[in-house]
Each structure stands twice: as C-alpha cells, then as structure tokens.
Design a protein around this motif. Structure first.
Motif, mmCIF file in Angstrom:
data_model
loop_
_atom_site.group_PDB
_atom_site.id
_atom_site.type_symbol
_atom_site.label_atom_id
_atom_site.label_comp_id
_atom_site.label_asym_id
_atom_site.label_seq_id
_atom_site.Cartn_x
_atom_site.Cartn_y
_atom_site.Cartn_z
ATOM 1 N N GLN A 112 24.593 -102.712 24.864
ATOM 2 C CA GLN A 112 24.567 -103.706 23.773
ATOM 3 C C GLN A 112 23.900 -105.034 24.131
ATOM 4 O O GLN A 112 23.277 -105.659 23.265
ATOM 5 N N VAL A 168 36.592 -89.993 15.752
ATOM 6 C CA VAL A 168 38.054 -89.874 15.812
ATOM 7 C C VAL A 168 38.645 -90.617 14.629
ATOM 8 O O VAL A 168 38.410 -91.812 14.442
ATOM 9 N N ASP A 197 36.963 -104.056 24.703
ATOM 10 C CA ASP A 197 36.973 -104.945 23.538
ATOM 11 C C ASP A 197 38.140 -104.696 22.582
ATOM 12 O O ASP A 197 38.604 -105.610 21.919
ATOM 13 N N GLY A 221 33.712 -99.358 29.172
ATOM 14 C CA GLY A 221 35.048 -99.042 29.690
ATOM 15 C C GLY A 221 35.234 -97.547 29.856
ATOM 16 O O GLY A 221 35.674 -97.077 30.919
ATOM 17 N N GLY A 280 35.758 -110.569 25.181
ATOM 18 C CA GLY A 280 35.123 -109.280 24.864
ATOM 19 C C GLY A 280 33.792 -109.145 25.561
ATOM 20 O O GLY A 280 32.737 -109.273 24.942
ATOM 21 N N VAL A 281 33.841 -108.913 26.858
ATOM 22 C CA VAL A 281 32.595 -108.762 27.631
ATOM 23 C C VAL A 281 32.656 -107.468 28.450
ATOM 24 O O VAL A 281 33.730 -106.908 28.692
ATOM 25 N N ALA A 282 31.473 -107.039 28.882
ATOM 26 C CA ALA A 282 31.364 -105.750 29.556
ATOM 27 C C ALA A 282 32.215 -105.678 30.826
ATOM 28 O O ALA A 282 32.849 -104.660 31.104
ATOM 29 N N ASP A 328 32.906 -89.264 21.571
ATOM 30 C CA ASP A 328 32.212 -90.430 21.029
ATOM 31 C C ASP A 328 31.473 -89.983 19.771
ATOM 32 O O ASP A 328 31.009 -88.855 19.674
ATOM 33 N N LYS A 329 31.345 -90.917 18.816
ATOM 34 C CA LYS A 329 30.635 -90.528 17.591
ATOM 35 C C LYS A 329 29.127 -90.460 17.816
ATOM 36 O O LYS A 329 28.408 -89.915 16.990
HETATM 37 C C1 LIG Z 1 24.521 -107.758 20.631
HETATM 38 C C2 LIG Z 1 25.534 -107.806 21.741
HETATM 39 C C3 LIG Z 1 25.237 -108.458 22.937
HETATM 40 C C4 LIG Z 1 26.164 -108.506 23.976
HETATM 41 N N1 LIG Z 1 25.830 -109.129 25.148
HETATM 42 C C5 LIG Z 1 26.687 -109.113 26.181
HETATM 43 C C6 LIG Z 1 26.332 -109.661 27.442
HETATM 44 O O1 LIG Z 1 25.234 -110.218 27.598
HETATM 45 N N2 LIG Z 1 27.232 -109.587 28.459
HETATM 46 C C7 LIG Z 1 28.450 -108.991 28.304
HETATM 47 O O2 LIG Z 1 29.225 -108.908 29.260
HETATM 48 N N3 LIG Z 1 28.823 -108.469 27.129
HETATM 49 C C8 LIG Z 1 27.972 -108.505 26.068
HETATM 50 N N4 LIG Z 1 28.336 -107.942 24.873
HETATM 51 C C9 LIG Z 1 29.690 -107.390 24.750
HETATM 52 C C10 LIG Z 1 29.793 -106.025 25.422
HETATM 53 O O3 LIG Z 1 28.735 -105.197 24.972
HETATM 54 C C11 LIG Z 1 31.152 -105.425 25.099
HETATM 55 O O4 LIG Z 1 32.134 -106.291 25.611
HETATM 56 C C12 LIG Z 1 31.305 -104.051 25.719
HETATM 57 O O5 LIG Z 1 30.366 -103.153 25.169
HETATM 58 C C13 LIG Z 1 32.715 -103.520 25.488
HETATM 59 O O6 LIG Z 1 32.817 -102.256 26.079
HETATM 60 P P1 LIG Z 1 33.822 -101.177 25.486
HETATM 61 O O7 LIG Z 1 33.800 -100.032 26.439
HETATM 62 O O8 LIG Z 1 35.118 -101.799 25.161
HETATM 63 O O9 LIG Z 1 33.192 -100.740 24.073
HETATM 64 P P2 LIG Z 1 31.718 -100.308 23.665
HETATM 65 O O10 LIG Z 1 30.758 -100.492 24.758
HETATM 66 O O11 LIG Z 1 31.456 -100.986 22.374
HETATM 67 O O12 LIG Z 1 31.870 -98.746 23.397
HETATM 68 C C14 LIG Z 1 32.681 -98.225 22.382
HETATM 69 C C15 LIG Z 1 32.286 -96.766 22.139
HETATM 70 O O13 LIG Z 1 33.262 -96.192 21.289
HETATM 71 C C16 LIG Z 1 32.627 -95.360 20.333
HETATM 72 N N5 LIG Z 1 33.527 -95.286 19.167
HETATM 73 C C17 LIG Z 1 34.030 -96.312 18.444
HETATM 74 N N6 LIG Z 1 34.869 -95.863 17.483
HETATM 75 C C18 LIG Z 1 34.877 -94.510 17.602
HETATM 76 C C19 LIG Z 1 35.556 -93.473 16.892
HETATM 77 N N7 LIG Z 1 36.408 -93.721 15.885
HETATM 78 N N8 LIG Z 1 35.329 -92.189 17.251
HETATM 79 C C20 LIG Z 1 34.476 -91.906 18.280
HETATM 80 N N9 LIG Z 1 33.824 -92.843 18.994
HETATM 81 C C21 LIG Z 1 34.027 -94.135 18.666
HETATM 82 C C22 LIG Z 1 31.310 -96.068 20.059
HETATM 83 O O14 LIG Z 1 30.335 -95.167 19.548
HETATM 84 C C23 LIG Z 1 30.948 -96.623 21.446
HETATM 85 O O15 LIG Z 1 30.134 -95.727 22.157
HETATM 86 C C24 LIG Z 1 27.431 -107.896 23.811
HETATM 87 C C25 LIG Z 1 27.737 -107.246 22.616
HETATM 88 C C26 LIG Z 1 26.798 -107.202 21.586
HETATM 89 C C27 LIG Z 1 27.132 -106.495 20.303
#
Ligand SMILES: Cc1cc2nc3c(=O)[nH]c(=O)nc-3n(C[C@H](O)[C@H](O)[C@H](O)COP(=O)(O)OP(=O)(O)OC[C@H]3O[C@@H](n4cnc5c(N)ncnc54)[C@H](O)[C@@H]3O)c2cc1C
Length: 440
Positions: free
Chosen positions: A48, A85, A306, A21, A321-323, A40-41
C-alpha cells in the motif's frame, strides 16, 4: 457446506488477510505443528505505501503486488484460498465465506482497514479513495481522462475544474499524492498537453489539523509543507471538507473549490468481519484486543494490524495503523499461538517504533527516526532504500528500482495509460465489484 481443505492432524490456524500482518504470521508458522490456512479476497499482497505512485503513473500495479501463493511456495503446512470472508461463528468455530464454510481451531483476523468517509455518503459517492490497486488504477484513469476532457472544453471555468485537484487529508498519503501531482504538472503534463495552459492546474491539499503529517515531528511537518509550497501546492491546514457534490467542494472556512477531482485520504476504519461481538469494537471500528492480540471475550480468536486496537495503559488508543505494527504483531502472535497449543505462558506485545517517513518529491523527503530526524535528499534516499527493502518479491524490487532511476533521469512517468477508463458512478463500481464476486 464445508469446502475441501487438505486433512490434517495438527490444529488449523486460519488467517484472514494476506497483508503485512497475515504474511508475517504465516511465514513464522513455517515448520510448526499447525496447518496454516490463509484466506484473502485477492490472490495477491498489496504494498500500500506505493499505491500513490500507481495512481500518478509512476509505477505499474504489478510492481507493487505479489501473488500470495508464490510467497509461500516452499511452505508445506500452508494452504491458500481466494474468498471473501463474510461472517464468523465463534461458538461453532467456523467461517462463512463466498466459497463455503471453513472450520478453524484458531482464527486470526488480519483484514486491515478500509477508507473512512465518516458517514458522509455524498462525499463517498463522488470522491476517489486510494486503498487498493483497483482504486489506484481508477484514480490514474480519472487524472488522465480529466486532461483529455479539458482539451475538449471551450469554457475556461470547466477546464479549470477538470484541472483542479483537491486532496483531503494531510497524512503521508495526501502529502505524497500532492507532491506526485505537482511533479506531473511541472515535468510531464506540459509535454503531453501542449494545447492546455497548465499554469491553471491547481493542486490543493486540505488538512483539518493545524499541521501536515501530524503523526510526525513538527520539524518534519514544517519541512514537508515548505517543500509542497515550493512545488506549487496550495496547503490548507485547519480546514475541513464539509460537502462535495461532484463539482463543488465546500470547506468549513466557507471557501468553495470547483473541481471534478476529489481524492479522499482523510481516514481509515477497521475492516471488521460480521459475527464479532459489536461490544468489542472501539474507535475507528477496530477490534479491541488484550496485549497478546486476543480479541476481548474470545479464547481462540485474535486480531492483528490495522483492524486491531490493543488497548492497554500505555496505548489507550491502540497502536498506529502502520505496516511495522502489523509485522511485529504477526511475528509475536506466531510464537504465542504455539505457546497456547503447548500450554505455555504467553508473551505480551511491546511495539518497537522504528520511526516514520514521507516523501514529497525528487530529492525531498522527511524522516523521523527514534534517535535522529532529517529532511531533504538524504532522507529521500533513505525513504527509497527502505521501501525497496520491504517490497515483497525480488522482481518487484528490481522493477521499481529501474523505474525510479529512469524517472529520475528522464523526468518522466512512463505509465500514463488509460487501460480501463474510469466511469464516475458509484453504481457502476458496485456493479463491477458484484460481477467479480459472482465469478469467484
Ligand atoms: C495509500 C497508503 C499508504 C500507506 N503508506 C504507509 C507507509 O508509508 N508506511 C507504513 O508503515 N504504512 C503505510 N500505510 C499503512 C499500511 O499499509 C497498513 O498499516 C498495513 O497495510 C496494515 O497491514 P494489515 O496486515 O493489518 O492489513 P493489510 O495490509 O491492509 O491487509 C489486509 C488484507 O486483508 C484482506 N481482506 C480484508 N477483508 C477481507 C475479507 N472480508 N475477506 C478476505 N480477505 C479480506 C485484504 O484483501 C488484504 O489483503 C499506508 C496505507 C495506505 C492505504
């Protein structure tokens, strides 16, 4: 104390999190009259969906991670800082972080989710989650160490416990991990450990729902289960892990499994930043937003991906909760932030479901698209193609493709390395985490 950030006359949009996101949002704010500050940390983005391949020795971690600075090297209005953060101060409009205070005009929380142990601290301290690259590497080390250890044991029971794998959670991650372990058992481990009787290696997949892949079609679930059974995995649906003390798993059905390897992929919860009104947190520890991703009760704080639960009549439980949800929300929010700055009307989010898929092993995958469902070898090629397409970075795409081709023809998994031995103790992990923070 505030940290040093380049001066700007434009409003500052602070994005916490460089996941799917956060990256999409920042990219879409390129050439707009805002300063984009991402925190980001980690200094890298994690893909993922392929973590399980790192954990099972199929890929090296650097092929599924990409430096965040490199993603934005040509974006002039972009600034990046590595920091954790810790707290948001909404009234004063600043963030408290591990490197100091960071003021914002608009804040976007894109922090994703973390493993949910549903309050069971015993399971949390004894099991292996797989939500980050360090965790996937821990799991890779544990798997290999278990076989090295089994070689040294005389007792059959102890050997079996070391070669018994219990995976909790029959979603895509659990299914994919079970399939990858089954392939290790058939094609790789017998060559590496000729002294062990690998017929005694067990792979158990436990799922509380009546079927695997419950977010997909019944057809996909049925086929995935039959693929796994064919590969020798014990699929235990309608059952629940109630306790695990590091050696014995107790299931709700009363069955007990002796294992030193419990992989937990049974749920996630939102990674919420402290300071957000706890009343806006909903099921799964997600932040409630309106249909513009604006956090309930705040004018200039947004949440996407997510960590966000967009609660509307059509989506009473939020989006999955998907990409794709994170990517699409990031894209629209970039437009809405500009609209907000220019006092223009905001556009409500509408999710375009592109379908879902999971792979079980070579030539075995299940795909549900909005207009067609299919399984088997074609599904497996589609799965590979789409994962390569969404992987960040040309080098990563190439490395992953070459690895997959190599693994396919050689029946091998090249990265069976115990680079950083895993010490099975939660305190050690916490200690390591604190050391990393102290260094930052
Ligand atoms: C093992 C696994 C397999 C998956 N397979 C699929 C799949 O096949 N297809 C699919 O669509 N989805 C899949 N998903 C789900 C998908 O990865 C997530 O829905 C997606 O990553 C969410 O994106 P996001 O941007 O919300 O968060 P994320 O991609 O999780 O990114 C969050 C970021 O925030 C940072 N962060 C968090 N807290 C802090 C803080 N306090 N301070 C600074 N930085 C912070 C983290 O370091 C990270 O870089 C899978 C997930 C996992 C764990």
């Amino acid at each position: 104390m505030s940290i040093d950030i380049p001066e700007t006359n434009f409003p500052r949009v602070v994005i916490v999190g460089g996941g799917f996101g956060g990256i999409q949002l920042a990219k879409n704010l390129k050439n707009k009259e805002v300063q984009v500050l991402m925190i980001d940390k980690h200094n890298y983005h994690t893909f993922q969906p392929l973590l399980y391949q790192v954990a099972t020795g199929g890929l090296e971690p650097d092929s599924i991670a990409f430096p965040l600075r490199k993603v934005f090297k040509h974006q002039k209005n972009f600034v990046f800082r590595v920091a954790n953060v810790e707290k948001v101060h909404p009234t004063e409009k600043y963030l408290e972080t591990s490197i100091g205070e960071i003021p914002y005009d608009y804040l976007v929380i894109a922090t994703g989710s973390t493993t949910n142990f549903f309050g069971n601290t015993e399971i949390e301290s004894n099991s292996m989650p797989m939500k980050s690259i360090p965790e996937a590497l821990n799991l890779r080390s544990l798997i290999l160490q278990s076989f090295e250890e089994a070689l040294l044991r005389d007792s059959i029971n102890e050997q079996e416990a070391l070669m018994n794998f219990v995976i909790v959670g029959g979603g895509p991650t659990g299914v994919e991990t079970a399939g990858a372990l089954a392939e290790l058992k058939s094609h790789v481990l017998p060559n590496d450990y000729p002294d062990l009787d690998l017929r005694r290696m067990q792979i158990n997949l436990v799922e509380s729902a009546p079927r695997l892949l419950s977010s997909m079609s019944p057809q996909a679930s049925k086929q995935a289960e039959s693929f796994l059974k064919e590969m020798g995995v014990n699929v235990r649906t309608n059952d629940l892990v109630v306790s695990y003390n590091g050696t014995t798993v107790e299931l709700k059905s009363g069955r007990k499994l002796e294992t030193t390897n419990l992989i937990w992929s049974a749920g996630v919860k939102g990674s919420v930043i402290e300071g957000i009104n706890p009343e806006v947190l909903v099921r799964g520890n997600r932040i409630k937003t309106d249909s513009y991703n604006r956090v309930s009760g705040y004018e200039n704080i947004f949440a996407i991906g997510d960590v966000a639960a967009m609660i509307t009549e059509e989506t009473p439980n939020g989006h999955p909760g998907v990409a794709q949800v994170a990517i699409q929300q990031g894209k629209l929010l970039s437009k809405n932030i500009i609209n907000l700055i220019n006092n223009r009307e905001l556009k409500a989010f509408s999710y375009l479901d592109l379908g879902s898929m999971a792979t079980v092993g070579r030539n075995k995958a299940v795909v549900d698209l909005p207009f067609i469902r299919f399984q088997g070898i074609f599904a497996w090629f589609v799965w590979m193609f789409l994962h390569l397409l969404f992987l960040v970075g040309f080098r990563n795409k190439l490395v992953v493709l070459v690895n997959w081709i190599w693994n396919y023809f050689s029946y091998d998994r090249g990265t069976r390395l115990i680079i950083r031995p895993y010490r099975k103790n939660k305190d050690v992990m916490d200690e390591e985490r604190n050391l990393v923070h102290a260094k930052l």
